[in-house]
Scaffold this motif. Sequence first.
Motif, PDB file in Angstrom:
ATOM      1  N   ALA A 126     -96.840 -28.403  67.290  1.00  0.00           N
ATOM      2  CA  ALA A 126     -95.442 -28.687  67.877  1.00  0.00           C
ATOM      3  C   ALA A 126     -95.443 -28.099  69.199  1.00  0.00           C
ATOM      4  N   THR A 127     -95.835 -26.736  69.360  1.00  0.00           N
ATOM      5  CA  THR A 127     -95.717 -26.142  70.746  1.00  0.00           C
ATOM      6  C   THR A 127     -96.716 -26.714  71.453  1.00  0.00           C
ATOM      7  N   MET A 136     -91.664 -31.869  76.486  1.00  0.00           N
ATOM      8  CA  MET A 136     -90.456 -32.652  75.507  1.00  0.00           C
ATOM      9  C   MET A 136     -90.089 -31.765  74.436  1.00  0.00           C
ATOM     10  N   LYS A 137     -88.706 -32.019  73.796  1.00  0.00           N
ATOM     11  CA  LYS A 137     -88.412 -31.295  72.881  1.00  0.00           C
ATOM     12  C   LYS A 137     -88.370 -32.411  71.704  1.00  0.00           C
ATOM     13  N   LEU A 138     -89.059 -31.740  70.514  1.00  0.00           N
ATOM     14  CA  LEU A 138     -89.310 -32.287  69.382  1.00  0.00           C
ATOM     15  C   LEU A 138     -88.268 -32.617  68.318  1.00  0.00           C
ATOM     16  N   PHE A 167     -94.788 -39.840  71.783  1.00  0.00           N
ATOM     17  CA  PHE A 167     -95.133 -38.595  70.716  1.00  0.00           C
ATOM     18  C   PHE A 167     -96.241 -39.067  69.756  1.00  0.00           C
ATOM     19  N   GLU A 187     -95.081 -30.030  72.800  1.00  0.00           N
ATOM     20  CA  GLU A 187     -93.989 -30.125  73.594  1.00  0.00           C
ATOM     21  C   GLU A 187     -94.229 -29.531  75.161  1.00  0.00           C
TER      22      GLU A 187
END
Length: 202
Positions: free
Chosen positions: A34-35, A1-3, A44, A38
């Motif tokens: 974050a990496t 997923m893209k944050l 989230f 993602e």
Amino acid sequence: MKLTPEQITEIDKALGKIGIAYLDIRCELTDHVATQLEAGGGDFEAELNRYIKENKKSLRRTNRKMFFATSAGAYAEVFKTLTRPGFLIAFIAFFGLMQLLLQFMVAENAGRIGFFIFCIVSLYLSVKYLFRAFYTRRSYSGAVGFSIFSLVILYTTLYAGDWLAESGNLAVSVYYALINTVTFAMIATSEKQYKLYKSRYV
């Protein structure tokens, strides 16, 4: 997923809550977390809470390691700052001021003025760091080392002041020009690094 930027901010806040206080280190660890998130999926908030809970000790250990690494890098940045033409001019100006003072007073009294200037500049550096650390909770890790180094200079000067005065006018002028220029360079480096990291997530 893209944050999203908001989710990145949530990661930053979560790291702050587990004791990762320094802005520059938190930015690096925020990128790392974050990496990791993602690469996964799911909700989230749930994934962030799970990751922080499972990796709290590891993150804190990494925080300590990065603190020493970034502190060493901070002094390298100060050296780069000192090589700029403006700081050479500042050194010459301080040196000239000390030489001028020595035309009208004995080395001991001129040294006191040079030391007073250092105390004012050093106090500004330390107070600003403390304000950011305790009030805004966002400070640059290198500023800790700079504050400690300022204390080292302070105590060295207190004990070496008489010896400097006896060493002659040139030694007095060079020493006080040097410590004041270095202190200004530490302030400039701290501000540059603080603004660099502050612009990313704050």
